[in-house]
Design a protein around this motif. Sequence first.
Motif, short mmCIF file in Angstrom:
data_model
loop_
_atom_site.label_atom_id
_atom_site.label_comp_id
_atom_site.label_asym_id
_atom_site.label_seq_id
_atom_site.Cartn_x
_atom_site.Cartn_y
_atom_site.Cartn_z
N LEU A 5 0.84 -1.20 0.00
CA LEU A 5 0.00 0.00 0.00
C LEU A 5 0.88 1.26 0.00
CD1 LEU A 5 -2.81 1.26 0.07
CD2 LEU A 5 -2.83 0.95 2.56
N VAL B 285 -6.36 4.86 -2.84
CA VAL B 285 -4.92 4.92 -3.12
C VAL B 285 -4.57 4.06 -4.34
CG1 VAL B 285 -2.64 4.22 -2.26
CG2 VAL B 285 -4.21 5.48 -0.76
N ASN C 277 1.07 4.35 -2.62
CA ASN C 277 0.76 5.67 -2.05
C ASN C 277 1.93 6.64 -2.10
OD1 ASN C 277 -1.07 7.45 -0.91
ND2 ASN C 277 -0.54 6.91 1.20
N ALA D 207 -10.42 3.91 1.94
CA ALA D 207 -9.21 4.74 1.87
C ALA D 207 -8.12 4.05 1.05
CB ALA D 207 -8.70 5.04 3.28
C1 NAG Z 1 -1.27 8.01 1.78
O1 NAG Z 1 -0.29 9.00 2.06
C2 NAG Z 1 -0.81 10.17 2.66
C3 NAG Z 1 0.34 11.13 2.86
O2 NAG Z 1 1.09 11.29 1.73
C4 NAG Z 1 -1.47 9.87 3.97
O3 NAG Z 1 -2.06 11.03 4.51
C5 NAG Z 1 -2.53 8.80 3.76
O4 NAG Z 1 -3.05 8.39 5.02
C6 NAG Z 1 -1.97 7.60 3.06
N1 NAG Z 1 -3.05 6.68 2.75
C7 NAG Z 1 -3.06 5.41 3.14
C8 NAG Z 1 -4.29 4.64 2.83
O5 NAG Z 1 -2.12 4.89 3.68
#
Ligand code: NAG
Length: 493
Positions: A150, A209, A154, A205
């Motif tokens: 993940l 991503v 991301n 969420a």
């Molecule tokens: C992806 O990265 C962002 C920061 O760059 C963070 O705020 C977010 O929680 C992350 N998403 C996941 C699903 O890990």
Amino acid sequence: MMLNTQSRLSRATTLAILLLGIFTAAHGSYVTRCGHQLCLDGKPWYFQGANAYWLIDFVQKDRGMVDRFFDKCNEFGLKVIRTWAFNHAMPYEWGKYDENQFKGLDYIVDSASRHNIKLILALGNTWTAYRSPQDFMRMAGVDPSGKDILAFYNSSAVRHLYKDHISTLVWRTNTFNKRRYLEDDAIMMWDAMNEPRCPGCSDAASQRVVRSFLEEMAGHLRSNLPQQLVALGTEGYFLNSYEDYNPGAGARCEGEDWEGLARMRSIDALVVHAYERQLESVPPKWTKCDFACFLNYLIQYLSVHQRIAADVGKPVILEEFGLILPEYTQEQRVLLFRLVADNLQWMKQSGGAMAGTLFWNAAIGNVWDDGYNVYLDAPVAKPSPSPSPSPSPSPAPSTSGGGGSTSSPSAGGGGSSAPAADAGRAPIVANTETLTDFLRGPQRAACAEAAAKWWLPMWTAAWAQTVDVAGYQRRTADMTVLQVFLDTKAAIY
Ligand SMILES: *[C@@H]1O[C@H](CO)[C@@H](O)[C@H](O)[C@H]1NC(C)=O
């Protein structure tokens, strides 16, 4: 006959045809999308093809083998070949590529062009073979330790690097024919990634991503490619829709919302990979599907993807399928290939959305065998039966509940080996890559366990048993897989 026809043509027309002939010899035609079908030279086009990931290795030792392989593909009407556009040192650092390995890919692309073969090139891998997500993270300056896939999807640095990787590939000038990859009609399609799974990523969420990563890569491809097709390299799993068509409770946990992704604007074609090993034990009895059950499941799985593809107005390609030996038999493999070929012929007759099928994995000579190899340099006629007893036809039923997940054959990698059946062939070394912590194995298992409490397969229902397995057994008893290819070649082109 020929002279009569020619004498009626004006000199200008003859000249135009000659020039056209020269033009088409140098450049063939692009495969294009026309509604929910693929078209070639303005007409709907249906194809059979194969995967051949090993080309990027064997081209380093023996370029002639690539040419011999494509000759064999033409003999059997395998018009589309899928292979990797990445390699152990492609890239080895951000923006850096081993030139010998790149020249190997150049040779494959040029040879495909000379043989009138169309290529599908995958740009990266979920699995560790050749270039893993961890490799891309390291090259992007992101330490993968303690992180998981993940974090790969991301990371903005990884995304930047991956887009540079895409640009390097599509803008590459082929050292053999001096054409850029993006202006070579031998390249039919690009897969953003091979099997972009995100195990355990079924929450909103994580889904956002993964989707935004794929959207960014597909969009980058789309904006760079004037002609070639863009696809994602997905396996076909459902999440939040059509889940009863999934191969198991845990398929929703691979993080792939196939129906949602199908609507992505920048992709031209949809992609499905289907294997018996994807089938999980199913409630309520927690038994695993046998071969006949797999065939019925497969037809339902293909049907639902074909319907969705027609709905969203895009063609769908069965990009990987196959049957592993010695767990299954040659006879069962022929039956499966005949069933898939019948579906393809039906698609052509009815103008359906499934444009083509590629099995895993076409080989010649001493290419490594992960148990899925179909040798194109084997006899077309079935060898006369030997008096020895036949091997047991199907694997033992599993009794465990959800949580199991195996890699697909395109994962690559090593495992246990069995002796080679034919002298001169490589021994079978089955791929045994499974979900690691990096590939979120624990998250996937927890997700599957939760899903198993409510998930029920549609394909165990009585109405879904549509394949006449005994009829297929009779029909294919004297056939080889190669004969199926020849029959299909005669029927679809
Ligand atoms: C992806 O990265 C962002 C920061 O760059 C963070 O705020 C977010 O929680 C992350 N998403 C996941 C699903 O890990």
